[in-house]
Design a protein around this motif. Sequence first.
Motif, mmCIF file in Angstrom:
data_model
loop_
_atom_site.group_PDB
_atom_site.id
_atom_site.type_symbol
_atom_site.label_atom_id
_atom_site.label_comp_id
_atom_site.label_asym_id
_atom_site.label_seq_id
_atom_site.Cartn_x
_atom_site.Cartn_y
_atom_site.Cartn_z
ATOM 1 N N TYR A 79 50.125 84.040 64.788
ATOM 2 C CA TYR A 79 48.838 84.267 63.912
ATOM 3 C C TYR A 79 49.010 85.964 63.894
ATOM 4 O O TYR A 79 49.101 86.455 62.870
ATOM 5 C CB TYR A 79 47.426 84.004 65.135
ATOM 6 N N MET A 80 49.639 86.721 64.875
ATOM 7 C CA MET A 80 49.613 88.232 64.862
ATOM 8 C C MET A 80 51.186 88.155 64.145
ATOM 9 O O MET A 80 51.344 89.891 63.519
ATOM 10 C CB MET A 80 49.536 89.110 66.042
ATOM 11 N N ALA A 81 51.788 87.232 63.555
ATOM 12 C CA ALA A 81 52.898 87.210 62.311
ATOM 13 C C ALA A 81 53.986 88.237 63.684
ATOM 14 O O ALA A 81 55.137 88.650 63.196
ATOM 15 C CB ALA A 81 52.973 88.422 61.686
ATOM 16 N N GLY A 82 54.030 88.139 65.062
ATOM 17 C CA GLY A 82 54.744 88.415 65.725
ATOM 18 C C GLY A 82 54.195 90.508 65.940
ATOM 19 O O GLY A 82 55.102 90.764 67.204
ATOM 20 N N LYS A 83 53.078 90.650 65.803
ATOM 21 C CA LYS A 83 52.786 91.650 66.289
ATOM 22 C C LYS A 83 51.639 91.936 66.752
ATOM 23 O O LYS A 83 50.911 92.529 66.206
ATOM 24 C CB LYS A 83 52.725 92.739 64.386
ATOM 25 N N LEU A 84 51.926 91.728 68.026
ATOM 26 C CA LEU A 84 50.547 92.253 69.238
ATOM 27 C C LEU A 84 51.148 92.216 69.788
ATOM 28 O O LEU A 84 51.803 92.229 70.595
ATOM 29 C CB LEU A 84 50.706 90.075 70.094
ATOM 30 N N ASP A 85 50.403 94.119 70.233
ATOM 31 C CA ASP A 85 50.746 94.997 70.875
ATOM 32 C C ASP A 85 50.375 94.477 72.580
ATOM 33 O O ASP A 85 49.806 94.145 72.671
ATOM 34 C CB ASP A 85 50.014 95.885 70.197
ATOM 35 N N PRO A 86 52.039 94.761 73.616
ATOM 36 C CA PRO A 86 51.779 93.780 73.925
ATOM 37 C C PRO A 86 50.763 95.241 74.882
ATOM 38 O O PRO A 86 50.368 94.551 76.601
ATOM 39 C CB PRO A 86 53.369 94.172 74.827
ATOM 40 N N LYS A 87 50.485 96.261 74.729
ATOM 41 C CA LYS A 87 50.432 97.201 75.951
ATOM 42 C C LYS A 87 48.533 97.456 74.986
ATOM 43 O O LYS A 87 47.942 99.015 75.187
ATOM 44 C CB LYS A 87 50.026 98.536 76.463
ATOM 45 N N GLY A 88 47.713 97.181 74.190
ATOM 46 C CA GLY A 88 46.838 96.833 72.976
ATOM 47 C C GLY A 88 45.740 96.252 73.315
ATOM 48 O O GLY A 88 45.245 96.002 74.602
ATOM 49 N N LYS A 89 44.469 96.414 72.545
ATOM 50 C CA LYS A 89 43.148 96.113 73.130
ATOM 51 C C LYS A 89 43.008 95.378 73.023
ATOM 52 O O LYS A 89 41.773 94.486 73.892
ATOM 53 C CB LYS A 89 41.837 96.390 71.973
ATOM 54 N N TYR A 90 43.782 93.885 72.665
ATOM 55 C CA TYR A 90 43.939 92.886 71.961
ATOM 56 C C TYR A 90 44.431 91.806 73.397
ATOM 57 O O TYR A 90 45.684 91.874 73.557
ATOM 58 C CB TYR A 90 44.014 91.775 70.748
ATOM 59 N N GLY A 91 43.949 90.631 73.997
ATOM 60 C CA GLY A 91 43.927 90.110 74.749
ATOM 61 C C GLY A 91 44.089 88.631 75.025
ATOM 62 O O GLY A 91 43.175 88.086 73.691
ATOM 63 N N VAL A 92 44.834 87.703 74.997
ATOM 64 C CA VAL A 92 45.145 85.648 74.911
ATOM 65 C C VAL A 92 44.117 85.542 75.468
ATOM 66 O O VAL A 92 43.772 85.786 76.465
ATOM 67 C CB VAL A 92 46.877 85.919 74.309
ATOM 68 N N SER A 93 43.150 84.818 74.821
ATOM 69 C CA SER A 93 42.033 84.543 75.782
ATOM 70 C C SER A 93 42.449 82.684 74.792
ATOM 71 O O SER A 93 42.353 82.438 74.007
ATOM 72 C CB SER A 93 41.208 84.965 74.936
ATOM 73 N N THR A 94 41.688 81.524 75.680
ATOM 74 C CA THR A 94 41.306 80.593 75.656
ATOM 75 C C THR A 94 39.548 80.281 75.667
ATOM 76 O O THR A 94 38.650 80.869 76.843
ATOM 77 C CB THR A 94 41.456 79.380 76.004
ATOM 78 N N LEU A 95 39.222 79.228 75.091
ATOM 79 C CA LEU A 95 37.874 78.645 74.868
ATOM 80 C C LEU A 95 37.605 77.146 75.130
ATOM 81 O O LEU A 95 37.850 75.864 74.422
ATOM 82 C CB LEU A 95 37.392 78.476 73.427
ATOM 83 N N ARG A 146 51.967 106.321 73.812
ATOM 84 C CA ARG A 146 51.713 105.263 73.120
ATOM 85 C C ARG A 146 53.052 104.666 73.360
ATOM 86 O O ARG A 146 54.017 105.612 72.909
ATOM 87 C CB ARG A 146 51.669 104.904 71.558
ATOM 88 N N ALA A 147 53.482 103.688 73.991
ATOM 89 C CA ALA A 147 55.315 103.131 74.686
ATOM 90 C C ALA A 147 55.105 102.565 72.445
ATOM 91 O O ALA A 147 54.756 102.238 71.654
ATOM 92 C CB ALA A 147 54.429 101.865 75.341
ATOM 93 N N GLU A 148 56.694 102.467 72.887
ATOM 94 C CA GLU A 148 58.224 102.384 72.062
ATOM 95 C C GLU A 148 57.132 101.294 71.350
ATOM 96 O O GLU A 148 56.984 100.892 70.083
ATOM 97 C CB GLU A 148 58.764 102.346 72.349
ATOM 98 N N GLU A 149 57.191 100.104 72.506
ATOM 99 C CA GLU A 149 56.772 98.486 71.819
ATOM 100 C C GLU A 149 55.172 98.390 71.010
ATOM 101 O O GLU A 149 54.765 98.304 70.472
ATOM 102 C CB GLU A 149 57.039 97.524 72.903
ATOM 103 N N SER A 150 54.182 99.537 71.631
ATOM 104 C CA SER A 150 53.575 99.728 70.796
ATOM 105 C C SER A 150 53.110 100.266 70.028
ATOM 106 O O SER A 150 52.804 99.652 68.329
ATOM 107 C CB SER A 150 52.189 100.477 71.864
ATOM 108 N N TRP A 151 54.354 101.070 69.129
ATOM 109 C CA TRP A 151 54.475 101.811 68.405
ATOM 110 C C TRP A 151 55.019 101.226 67.497
ATOM 111 O O TRP A 151 55.040 101.301 65.894
ATOM 112 C CB TRP A 151 55.538 103.278 68.539
ATOM 113 N N ALA A 152 55.418 100.034 67.648
ATOM 114 C CA ALA A 152 56.374 99.377 66.788
ATOM 115 C C ALA A 152 55.612 98.421 66.245
ATOM 116 O O ALA A 152 55.913 97.526 64.930
ATOM 117 C CB ALA A 152 57.780 98.917 67.437
#
Length: 341
Positions: free
Chosen positions: A105-121, A242-248
């Motif tokens: 959904y994020m086109a591969g650009k989900l920040d591994p240390k960002g504010k969004y986390g994977v959730s389920t309903l 910011r870590a490199e993977e977040s910067w990317a």
Amino acid sequence: MVGAFVGAFGLLMLSAFTSVLAGGPLTTKREQVNAAYQAAVGECLNWEKTDLSDAQKVDCTAAHKFEVTGTADITGAYPKEAPFPNAEAWEKIAQENCAQASTTYMAGKLDPKGKYGVSTLNPDETRWSSGYRQLRCGLQVTAPSGAALPSFGSAKTADQSNVYDPGVCVALAENNTVGDPIECAKPHAFEIIGVVQHPEGPFVALEAQDTLMSERCAVMAAEYTGGADLKGKNLLFTWDTRAEESWAVGSRKANCKIGAVPQGEKLVAWEGSVRNPNGAPLTTANPPQTTSVRPQDEPTGAPLHSSESNQPPSGESGKPEDSGKPDKPSSTAPSSSAENR
């Protein structure tokens, strides 16, 4: 924290799993929850009650707590006679069925240390026993306790940097960790004093980030406090990187913050605010960054069901490293010589 119990769970060194469970007998409230279960990919959901009885679809530009990234049917792995999953099983289900959906959904650009986390309903036990096996996968902003925080705008276009607005204080939690946003009058670990926006372009090495953040945070500390003597108050300013993977993936924001001088490896709680009451109005984001958290009845306890049915401390070496979250302590802190510049 346990994912299926509204807590955090590591994913690819990054995201948090938060599974929200809802449902119940056929009532008006259940119909409202069912409306949320009809949400399509890209739609957003919000609720105020911890039992989700008021869950509804909302425009993603408004405050919301869940953005749908996909759907999953787990009937094949869990036929009708399968027992209701425990917390560990729900986490496994979430990882197997929703991690990739959210990344896609994020086109591969989900920040591994960002504010969004994977959730389920997820379905509750009543629905489960009737054979219901549909999941809604989504992205959610969660506090360290796992409580859902308000989000504004689609995760697809939002800056994923995990930052708070100036003036927000974050608690000192158990085991020398940093907790949820809290009133500054209460004991807390840090007070956020500003947000630094790094420029676009190639990744800036952590050492260079430290230099920039030290300079910017020194200015922010002086402006925020009105030139207060932090050292005399046994306080110091520090920052996130910011870590490199977040910067990317485009995360460019980092917090400056003030905390008490640690005792060895232990963070120290302090009370009150160091903001200059006569200073200029705070510069906050529009829409705001996360600024508050509504306490849950059981943030890491029993699953959330519909009411009808019976997600190291600062040192002294002068090199904070990437904290991933604005409310985590930097691994080190600026020396006292930088505190009052």
